[in-house]
Structure formats: C-alpha cells, structure tokens
Scaffold this motif. Structure first.
Motif, PDB file in Angstrom:
ATOM      1  N   ARG A   6     -28.113  35.286 -10.855  1.00  0.00           N
ATOM      2  CA  ARG A   6     -29.028  36.116 -10.260  1.00  0.00           C
ATOM      3  C   ARG A   6     -29.256  36.149  -8.670  1.00  0.00           C
ATOM      4  NH1 ARG A   6     -33.134  38.524 -12.397  1.00  0.00           N
ATOM      5  NH2 ARG A   6     -34.831  37.161 -11.423  1.00  0.00           N
ATOM      6  N   ILE A   7     -29.721  37.487  -8.319  1.00  0.00           N
ATOM      7  CA  ILE A   7     -29.650  37.609  -6.993  1.00  0.00           C
ATOM      8  C   ILE A   7     -31.042  37.338  -6.694  1.00  0.00           C
ATOM      9  CG2 ILE A   7     -29.757  39.156  -4.953  1.00  0.00           C
ATOM     10  CD1 ILE A   7     -27.145  40.647  -6.622  1.00  0.00           C
ATOM     11  N   TYR A   8     -31.536  36.422  -5.497  1.00  0.00           N
ATOM     12  CA  TYR A   8     -32.964  36.582  -5.055  1.00  0.00           C
ATOM     13  C   TYR A   8     -32.652  37.077  -3.504  1.00  0.00           C
ATOM     14  CZ  TYR A   8     -33.743  33.472  -8.903  1.00  0.00           C
ATOM     15  OH  TYR A   8     -33.779  33.006 -10.254  1.00  0.00           O
ATOM     16  N   SER A   9     -33.361  38.186  -3.289  1.00  0.00           N
ATOM     17  CA  SER A   9     -33.245  38.586  -1.936  1.00  0.00           C
ATOM     18  C   SER A   9     -34.460  39.515  -1.342  1.00  0.00           C
ATOM     19  CB  SER A   9     -32.325  39.447  -1.795  1.00  0.00           C
ATOM     20  OG  SER A   9     -31.790  39.994  -0.527  1.00  0.00           O
ATOM     21  N   GLU A  10     -34.860  39.455  -0.144  1.00  0.00           N
ATOM     22  CA  GLU A  10     -35.798  40.146   0.184  1.00  0.00           C
ATOM     23  C   GLU A  10     -35.464  40.853   1.705  1.00  0.00           C
ATOM     24  OE1 GLU A  10     -40.392  38.868   0.327  1.00  0.00           O
ATOM     25  OE2 GLU A  10     -39.233  38.046  -1.308  1.00  0.00           O
ATOM     26  N   VAL A  11     -35.674  42.071   1.767  1.00  0.00           N
ATOM     27  CA  VAL A  11     -35.283  42.596   3.086  1.00  0.00           C
ATOM     28  C   VAL A  11     -35.630  41.885   4.460  1.00  0.00           C
ATOM     29  CG1 VAL A  11     -35.261  44.762   4.355  1.00  0.00           C
ATOM     30  CG2 VAL A  11     -35.099  44.830   1.954  1.00  0.00           C
ATOM     31  N   GLY A  12     -34.995  41.458   5.285  1.00  0.00           N
ATOM     32  CA  GLY A  12     -35.500  40.709   6.410  1.00  0.00           C
ATOM     33  C   GLY A  12     -35.595  39.393   6.446  1.00  0.00           C
ATOM     34  N   GLN A  13     -35.407  38.910   5.221  1.00  0.00           N
ATOM     35  CA  GLN A  13     -35.453  37.419   4.857  1.00  0.00           C
ATOM     36  C   GLN A  13     -33.937  36.587   4.695  1.00  0.00           C
ATOM     37  OE1 GLN A  13     -38.280  35.511   5.221  1.00  0.00           O
ATOM     38  NE2 GLN A  13     -39.119  37.526   6.150  1.00  0.00           N
TER      39      GLN A  13
ATOM     40  N   ALA B  67     -25.678  24.602 -11.152  1.00  0.00           N
ATOM     41  CA  ALA B  67     -26.015  25.669 -10.397  1.00  0.00           C
ATOM     42  C   ALA B  67     -25.428  25.601  -9.198  1.00  0.00           C
ATOM     43  CB  ALA B  67     -27.496  26.020 -10.686  1.00  0.00           C
ATOM     44  N   ILE B  68     -24.801  26.669  -8.675  1.00  0.00           N
ATOM     45  CA  ILE B  68     -24.174  26.789  -7.306  1.00  0.00           C
ATOM     46  C   ILE B  68     -24.816  28.028  -6.767  1.00  0.00           C
ATOM     47  CG2 ILE B  68     -22.299  27.281  -5.747  1.00  0.00           C
ATOM     48  CD1 ILE B  68     -20.777  26.503  -8.486  1.00  0.00           C
ATOM     49  N   VAL B  69     -25.707  27.759  -5.494  1.00  0.00           N
ATOM     50  CA  VAL B  69     -26.412  28.610  -4.764  1.00  0.00           C
ATOM     51  C   VAL B  69     -25.942  29.137  -3.439  1.00  0.00           C
ATOM     52  CG1 VAL B  69     -28.795  29.572  -4.162  1.00  0.00           C
ATOM     53  CG2 VAL B  69     -28.540  27.847  -5.952  1.00  0.00           C
ATOM     54  N   ILE B  70     -25.378  30.378  -3.287  1.00  0.00           N
ATOM     55  CA  ILE B  70     -25.100  30.595  -1.701  1.00  0.00           C
ATOM     56  C   ILE B  70     -25.835  31.554  -1.186  1.00  0.00           C
ATOM     57  CG2 ILE B  70     -23.317  32.239  -0.610  1.00  0.00           C
ATOM     58  CD1 ILE B  70     -21.907  30.600  -3.749  1.00  0.00           C
ATOM     59  N   SER B  71     -26.652  30.902  -0.127  1.00  0.00           N
ATOM     60  CA  SER B  71     -27.534  31.751   0.636  1.00  0.00           C
ATOM     61  C   SER B  71     -27.278  32.125   2.065  1.00  0.00           C
ATOM     62  CB  SER B  71     -28.978  31.110   0.534  1.00  0.00           C
ATOM     63  OG  SER B  71     -29.003  29.713   0.549  1.00  0.00           O
ATOM     64  N   ASP B  72     -27.781  33.216   2.441  1.00  0.00           N
ATOM     65  CA  ASP B  72     -27.738  33.596   4.107  1.00  0.00           C
ATOM     66  C   ASP B  72     -28.856  33.861   4.754  1.00  0.00           C
ATOM     67  OD1 ASP B  72     -28.162  36.295   3.744  1.00  0.00           O
ATOM     68  OD2 ASP B  72     -26.340  36.452   2.423  1.00  0.00           O
ATOM     69  N   ASN B  73     -28.796  34.109   6.053  1.00  0.00           N
ATOM     70  CA  ASN B  73     -30.264  34.311   6.694  1.00  0.00           C
ATOM     71  C   ASN B  73     -29.879  35.906   7.047  1.00  0.00           C
ATOM     72  OD1 ASN B  73     -28.606  33.834   8.743  1.00  0.00           O
ATOM     73  ND2 ASN B  73     -30.080  32.661   9.742  1.00  0.00           N
ATOM     74  N   GLY B  74     -29.310  36.521   6.241  1.00  0.00           N
ATOM     75  CA  GLY B  74     -29.017  38.027   6.630  1.00  0.00           C
ATOM     76  C   GLY B  74     -29.947  39.065   6.526  1.00  0.00           C
ATOM     77  N   PRO B  75     -29.731  40.462   6.421  1.00  0.00           N
ATOM     78  CA  PRO B  75     -30.781  41.310   6.440  1.00  0.00           C
ATOM     79  C   PRO B  75     -31.401  41.442   4.938  1.00  0.00           C
ATOM     80  CG  PRO B  75     -28.618  42.272   6.495  1.00  0.00           C
ATOM     81  CD  PRO B  75     -28.328  40.855   6.343  1.00  0.00           C
ATOM     82  N   GLY B  76     -30.841  40.819   3.953  1.00  0.00           N
ATOM     83  CA  GLY B  76     -31.343  40.958   2.801  1.00  0.00           C
ATOM     84  C   GLY B  76     -31.029  42.280   1.873  1.00  0.00           C
ATOM     85  N   MET B  77     -31.411  42.241   0.710  1.00  0.00           N
ATOM     86  CA  MET B  77     -31.035  43.492  -0.035  1.00  0.00           C
ATOM     87  C   MET B  77     -32.403  44.128  -0.687  1.00  0.00           C
ATOM     88  SD  MET B  77     -28.239  41.514  -2.317  1.00  0.00           S
ATOM     89  CE  MET B  77     -27.738  42.878  -3.161  1.00  0.00           C
ATOM     90  N   PRO B  78     -32.424  45.488  -0.323  1.00  0.00           N
ATOM     91  CA  PRO B  78     -33.599  46.182  -1.143  1.00  0.00           C
ATOM     92  C   PRO B  78     -33.462  46.173  -2.482  1.00  0.00           C
ATOM     93  CG  PRO B  78     -32.140  47.877   0.103  1.00  0.00           C
ATOM     94  CD  PRO B  78     -31.547  46.427   0.392  1.00  0.00           C
TER      95      PRO B  78
END
Ligand SMILES: Nc1ncnc2c1ncn2[C@@H]1O[C@H](COP(=O)(O)OP(=O)(O)OP(=O)(O)O)[C@@H](O)[C@H]1O
Ligand SMILES: [Mg+2]
Lengths: 175, 579
Positions: free
Chosen positions: B420-427, B369-380
């Motif tokens: 897969r997208i894992y995201s939470e608004v603000g996180q 697996a390759i995981v690309i993560s950021d500390n941006g605004p997240g996605m609703p």
C-alpha cells in the motif's frame, strides 16, 4: 256478503228440482237402487260369483229392482235378481230384501237366515223387525239403520263408508 | 396488439357474467316448476283423499253427508274451490271460497297461474260415479320469486364479481405490458451502458498496452544502442587498441545486463519470475542492506531504521525482496532529490477480516511489514492510483523506466502479500509491504556472504549441456570451459540420452527446460532411470513449464534462471555438485 252467499246458493237451488224428482218419484225405486249398490260396501266370506239379490215375500219392489240392476256389475261381479216366497240359508241369496208374506213372516225369514252369510235388508214400511240394514224414510228421504253386530255374526263386513251414512249403527261387539 | 389482448379478458368476463345470470334464471325457473308440480301433486292427493271419503255419500246421493265430508277442507285458507261432480260432469255439491264461483259443469284443465288444480275420480264397485274437483292457491309469483331471492342475489353478485375481475385483469395486463416495456427499455439502456463501459475499458487497456510496448521498445532500443555501439568500437579497435576494445566490450556487457534486468523486472511485474522463497527475517535483511543503501542513496539522505523486536519471519525470495526494498529507497531518494530523511521500519501487522473485506485480494491474517517512508514532496492521488502500473513514471525520458513499483507490486502479490502507498502532497510518502507470516522451522540464510573468488570446476568434472538453440548452448559451453569444467554438448534429448548411456563419467546434466522434442524434465527423468544419482540443473527464461510450478521452483530441483552471468553459473554449479 249477502250477495256472495246468494252466489253459492245458486247451484244448490238449480239442483233442488232434480233431487225432489228423485225422492218424489218413488221411495221404492230409491230402495231398489240402494239394493243394487250395497254389494260395493259389503264383504262376504268366500266371495266370488254373482251377487244374488233376493226379493222375499210380497212383491213390493215390482220391476224397480230389475231396472236398477240391469247391466250393472260390482267389482266384476254380475247382479242377479230372484223373487222368492220364502227363504232359508240354502236359497242361494247374497242379499235378501225381506218384505214378509203370509207363508213366512219377516221375523221368521230373519230367523231362518240367522248367521247365514246373507245381507238381510228390511223396511220400516213393512215390518218393525230389523235385518242388518233397515230402511226408514226420514225427512222425505230414504235412509237406513245398520246392525253391524248381526252382520259380524254372519261373517259379513260392512264398509265404514256405508256405516257413516247410516241413521244409526248397532256396533259389532268389541268395537 | 396490446389493445386486442386486453379486450379478450373483458369479453370473456362479460360472457361469463351473462352465463352466470342465465344459470341463475334457469335455477330459479326450474325450482319454480318443481314447486308448481309439487303443489299440483299435493292438490291431486287431497282430491284423492276426498274422493275416497265421499264415495258412499255420492253413491247413495247423500249430498248432506258429502258436504260434511268435504267441509274440513274449507278450513285450509289456500282452498278456493272444493266441488263434487257426478259421473256425467254435473255439479253435485261443493264450496266456492274467497269469491270463487262454482262451475255447474266439471271445468277443463285450464287453471289460473296463482292456483293449482287437483282432480280425482270417485269410484265405487269399480265404476266411476263422480269427480272431485279442487282449486288451491299457491304462492303468488312475487312471493315465490322472493323465495329465490338468495339464489338471484348470489347469481347477480357472482356475475358482478366476474365482471369486476375481468375489468381488473384487463387493467392489470395493461399495467403489466407497460411495465414490461419500461423494463425492456431499462435492460437495453443497461446493455448500452455496459457496452460503453467495456469500450472505455478496452480503450484504457489499449492505452496501457501502448504505453507498455512503447516503454519496452524505448528502453531496449537505448540498451541495444549501447551494446551495438560498444561492440562496433570493440571490433574496430580489436587489433589496434586492445585496451579500448576491452572497455568497449565492458560497456556492451553493461548494456546487455541492463536489458536483462529490464526483462527481469518485467517478469517480476507479470508475476512470472521464478521465485525461490525461503524463510526470511526482514530485520536481518534490512540490517544487511544498510551498507548498500548508504552507498546507493548518497550522503544527502539520512537513513533511519526502526526494527521491531520479536518480528515474525516471512517466506519469500530474498533476492526479489532486496530488489523491492532497493527500488522503494531509490524512489524516495529521487523524490527528495538527494536530500532528506528516509525511514525503514519493520513491524508485525494483523490484517483483520474488516480490512480484508475492504481491500481486494487481501487475505486476513498475520503479516510482517516493512515500511519505507520519506519526507519528500508526496504523491497526488492520481499518481498513487497509477504508480504500480508498469512504465508509469513522472520522470523524464531516460531517467525513469516506471518499472520500480511494478516490480514491487508483482513480487509482493506473487509472495501472497499486500502493498500500500500512503502519501500526501507536501508531507511525504510511505510504502508498506506486508508479507505473510512464516510458521515453519528456521533455516540458515545461506546467501549471506559471497566469496570473492569464483568457484571453479575440478579436474575430471564432466558436464553435459543440453540446449536446442546453438548460440545459447555455445555461450554456456564457453562459460563452463572457462570455469575449468570438461563439457559435452547435445542439441536435443535423444543425443543427450545417447551420451548419458555411453559416458558414465558425466557428473552433471545441465539442461534447458523448453525444447522442441522432449522437455528438460522428461529428459532428466529418463536420464535418471539410467543414472539415478545424476544431478540435474535446469535453466529457463520461462516459468510456466514442467519444472516451475506457479512460479515456484520444486524444492528437489536445481534451477538457474536465464539469462545468467558467468559468476551466477559458477556458484550454482558448485552448489549442485557439492550438494
Ligand atoms: N517515494 C516517492 N515519493 C514521491 N513519488 C514517488 C515515490 N515513489 C514513486 N513515486 C512516483 O511514482 C512513479 C512510479 O515509480 P516507479 O518506481 O514505478 O518508476 P520510476 O521511479 O519513475 O522509474 P524507475 O523506478 O524505473 O527508475 C514515479 O515516477 C514517481 O512519480
Ligand atoms: Mg522507481
């Protein structure tokens, strides 16, 4: 109870005169009628042919026997009446009513017919010697004794129905 | 209709019940008749026995004896009358019992129903000399009927059961009919609902197709505007200002390239990209990309890579994977608006059966697996849901095409993987790419460093170009000549085969795959019967054809996807000729 008793006595009471007449008329007529009927209850060796009823000796029956047998048949056999002075085994009798005569006493006649196939009939009114059937008046009625032993010795068979009506029966040996 | 069909079983049941009762009555009366005739027969037999035993008594008028002979029959309590009549029918003697009277004359055949009569002639010497007459009680009707009680009860019960069953059956039918009605109604409702759902789905489909075509039209228009505008300038300044013309042409080229990359991404999403998968070490790929990423993402973004030790290799098209990683990183940058932290992580992942069952299209097994993560605004949630749709973008017109995640999705799915997208608004947001573990032998990743110089043709290297479209053939021929190759050209298979026959000095067959008369594969096969060693390089914009099976190029086949740049062509030519 007594009423019902009376009810079933009534027919007997009605019959009584008829019976009295039959008996009172003449014992001779009754005996003649009986003679005409014995053939139905007796069997003879050989058989066949008419039943010849012989009135032997004195003529005590007169024409009573002729009247009793007129036009009668027993199991297809005709009835013939013969009047004889004396009898022997060649007289051609089937039934012999023996009244006796000076020429031949009852005993002599019986002796002459000993062991011949002839039904011998005697009458207490005329003799004390007994044939196979021996008439006797009892209580104003004609009854009879039966000597089955003598019948058997002559080769005759007497129906038990007839034996049942007899005043007495001398049984055949072995019975 | 229903009413009538309900009455049928009830009527039938009633009929059946009546029939059963009738049957019962018949059986009982028949049995009674048999009983009565048996009784009469018995009385006759008794009379005959009596007649035989009184013959002599009657014959000799010995009434006493006759009475004696018939006396035993008085003992039978059922006996009512025993009488002997003479031949002229006058009473001779007899008994009347239980209050029964003796008739002075022989009675006729009429008998009370509670009694049975026996008559027999008294015969002597073949002559009828009298008659025995006898009356005996038989069981009274009520007693007789009670003997048939069982039969009667059975008949009545059977009739009742049939009646009840009939009624129950009718009720059942009624209930059934009602059930059928409701069922039909339900089925109709379901059909309606399904229809409505289908309509809704159709509407949604139309909406996305509209979005898709709209997006393509919009972007292509933009790019065409650049190309046309630039070429227009170039044409006009060709003589007067060659320098300006050159930059205009460069702009045009850039626009055309962007258009090409747009179609490439579309194809990727449609999973029609010709893939050339090879064993990949994702760690190595991420490491190799770090310089490119740093330049692309800008100084505001700090990049952290967390690479797993002992990472499994995977098998995928390296160019497409690079593209996917780049797309995800650019998305992160855009989301963080140029400032933030980006993490690229690699890891071994085991997707178990449970996970596979919960996610459609995922096979259980081992993945890297390759995981690309950021500390941006997240996605609703609604954005996550639609993010993989082509042309879905939240960015303003001209800024985003909405094809980035679509490419990632298409590529990963085509490679047998899972995203897969894992995201939470603000996180922040994390996108995980799972690619199936590769168990085959290691291969040297060749496409590592590209030499700066374009590899050129050598003198005497003669190339046969086969292409049915004149303009495309023209372009290929020009490019090859510029690279120093000698070139022959043919517009179709027949001309090409003639040239192969007459010119044994042809070093390579460069053919389009899709052509009207015979396809490139068939052409190559025929050419190889003449020249078995002749190398073949195919090109096509499509993937579903003779050369490319299921989007994967056959391993013994050389292939360059359309459109290609001169540089791509130069490298491919050399690779094939030097193979
Ligand atoms: N890392 C992320 N953080 C927040 N939102 C994201 C992120 N990645 C994608 N998105 C959302 O998903 C949408 C779709 O992304 P996608 O890459 O498909 O298109 P795009 O980035 O808008 O356009 P393009 O990639 O063509 O420039 C984006 O518009 C954005 O709203
Ligand atoms: Mg994007």
């Amino acid at each position: 109870m007594s009423r019902r008793f009376a009810l079933w006595l009534l027919p007997i009471a009605l019959l009584a005169p008829a019976l009295a007449r039959a008996q009172g008329a003449s014992e001779t007529a009754v005996e003649a009628a009986f003679l005409a009927k014995f053939g139905a209850y007796v069997t003879w060796p050989g058989g066949g042919g008419p039943i010849v009823i012989c009135a032997v000796g004195r003529d005590v029956l007169g024409d009573a026997l002729d009247r009793a047998t007129a036009g009668q048949q027993i199991d297809g056999r005709g009835l013939v009446v013969r009047k004889l002075d004396s009898v022997d085994r060649n007289s051609g009798c089937t039934i012999a009513y023996i009244a006796g005569s000076p020429r031949q006493s009852v005993s002599a006649a019986l002796a002459a017919l000993r062991s011949a196939p002839v039904l011998t009939v005697t009458d207490s009114r005329w003799s004390s010697a007994r044939g196979m059937i021996h008439f006797q008046i009892a209580n104003d009625r004609v009854r009879f004794h039966i000597d089955d032993k003598a019948a058997a010795e002559s080769g005759l068979g007497i129906s038990s129905k007839l034996l049942a009506l007899a005043l007495s029966v001398r049984p055949r040996s072995g019975r | 209709m229903i009413e009538r069909s309900q009455r049928v079983p009830q009527f039938a049941a009633a009929l059946m019940a009546v029939f059963l009762l009738l049957l019962g009555v018949i059986v009982v009366t028949q049995a009674d008749r048999v009983y009565r005739s048996e009784q009469a027969q018995r009385a006759d037999i008794r009379a005959q026995v009596l007649a035989a035993s009184v013959t002599a008594a009657v014959d000799f008028s010995d009434l006493e004896a006759a009475r004696e002979a018939i006396a035993p029959f008085r003992v039978d309590p059922a006996t009512r009358v025993i009488a002997i009549y003479d031949q002229s029918g006058r009473l001779l003697t007899g008994y009347g019992l239980h209050g029964e009277k003796l008739s002075p004359r022989l009675p006729g055949t009429a008998v009370p129903s509670t009694m049975s009569r026996g008559v027999a002639p008294v015969v002597s010497g073949g002559k009828r000399i009298g008659t025995i007459y006898l009356l005996t009680d038989i069981e009274p009707l009520s007693r007789r009927l009670s003997r048939y009680a069982l039969i009667s009860v059975l008949a009545v019960m059977a009739a009742l059961i049939v009646l009840i069953l009939g009624v129950a059956q009718a009720a059942l039918r009624r209930a059934n009919a009602e059930l059928q009605d409701t069922n039909a109604e339900l089925i109709q409702q379901m059909a309606q609902r399904e229809k409505a759902e289908n309509e809704l789905r159709q509407v949604q489909k139309m909406e996305s197709i509209g979005q898709l075509t709209g997006g393509i039209a919009h972007d292509f228009n933009n790019m065409l505007a650049i190309v046309i505008g630039s070429l227009d300038i170039a044409e006009r300044r060709f003589a007067s200002n060659p320098e300006r013309a050159r930059t205009a042409i460069a702009h045009a080229l850039e626009g055309a390239n962007r258009a090409a990359s747009l179609t490439k991404r579309l194809l990727a999403f449609a999973r029609r990209s010709p893939l050339q998968p090879q064993p990949i070490d994702p760690n190595q790929m991420v490491s190799n990309m770090s310089e490119l990423l740093r330049r692309t993402l800008g100084e505001g973004i700090s990049i952290q890579t967390v690479l797993a030790g002992g990472l499994w290799r995977t098998h995928a098209d390296p160019g497409q994977l690079e593209n996917a990683i780049l797309n995800l990183c650019v998305n992160a940058r855009d989301a963080m608006e140029g400032n933030g932290r980006l993490t690229i992580e690699t890891l071994n992942a085991h997707l178990d059966d449970d996970y596979a069952a919960r996610h459609i299209g995922v096979a259980a097994g081992q993945y890297s697996a390759i995981v690309i993560s950021d500390n941006g605004p997240g996605m609703p949630a609604d954005v996550i849901e639609r993010a993989f749709e082509p042309f879905f973008t939240t960015k303003s017109v001209g800024k985003g095409t909405g094809l980035g995640l679509a490419q990632v999705y298409g590529f990963v799915r085509q490679s047998g993987g899972h995203v897969r997208i894992y995201s939470e608004v603000g996180q922040g947001t994390a996108v995980k790419i799972y690619l199936p573990r590769y168990f085959g032998p290691a291969e040297v990743a060749a496409a590592a460093e590209a030499p700066a110089e374009l590899p050129r043709g050598r003198p005497g290297e003669l190339i046969l170009v086969v292409e049915d479209e004149d303009q495309v053939r023209r372009m290929s021929v020009d490019a090859l000549q510029e690279l120093g190759y000698d070139v022959l050209e043919a517009p179709g298979g027949e001309d090409a085969l003639a040239l192969v026959q007459t010119r044994p000095d042809i070093r390579l067959l460069f053919t389009d795959v899709v052509m009207p008369d015979i396809n490139g594969r068939q052409l190559a096969d025929k050419a190889r019967t003449l020249r078995p060693e002749l190398p073949v390089l195919y090109t096509t914009g499509y993937t579903r054809n003779a050369v490319v099976h299921n989007g994967v190029v056959d391993s013994d086949v050389f292939f360059i996807p359309k459109p290609f740049t001169v540089e791509q062509l130069a490298r491919k030519m050399r690779a094939v000729l030097d193979a």
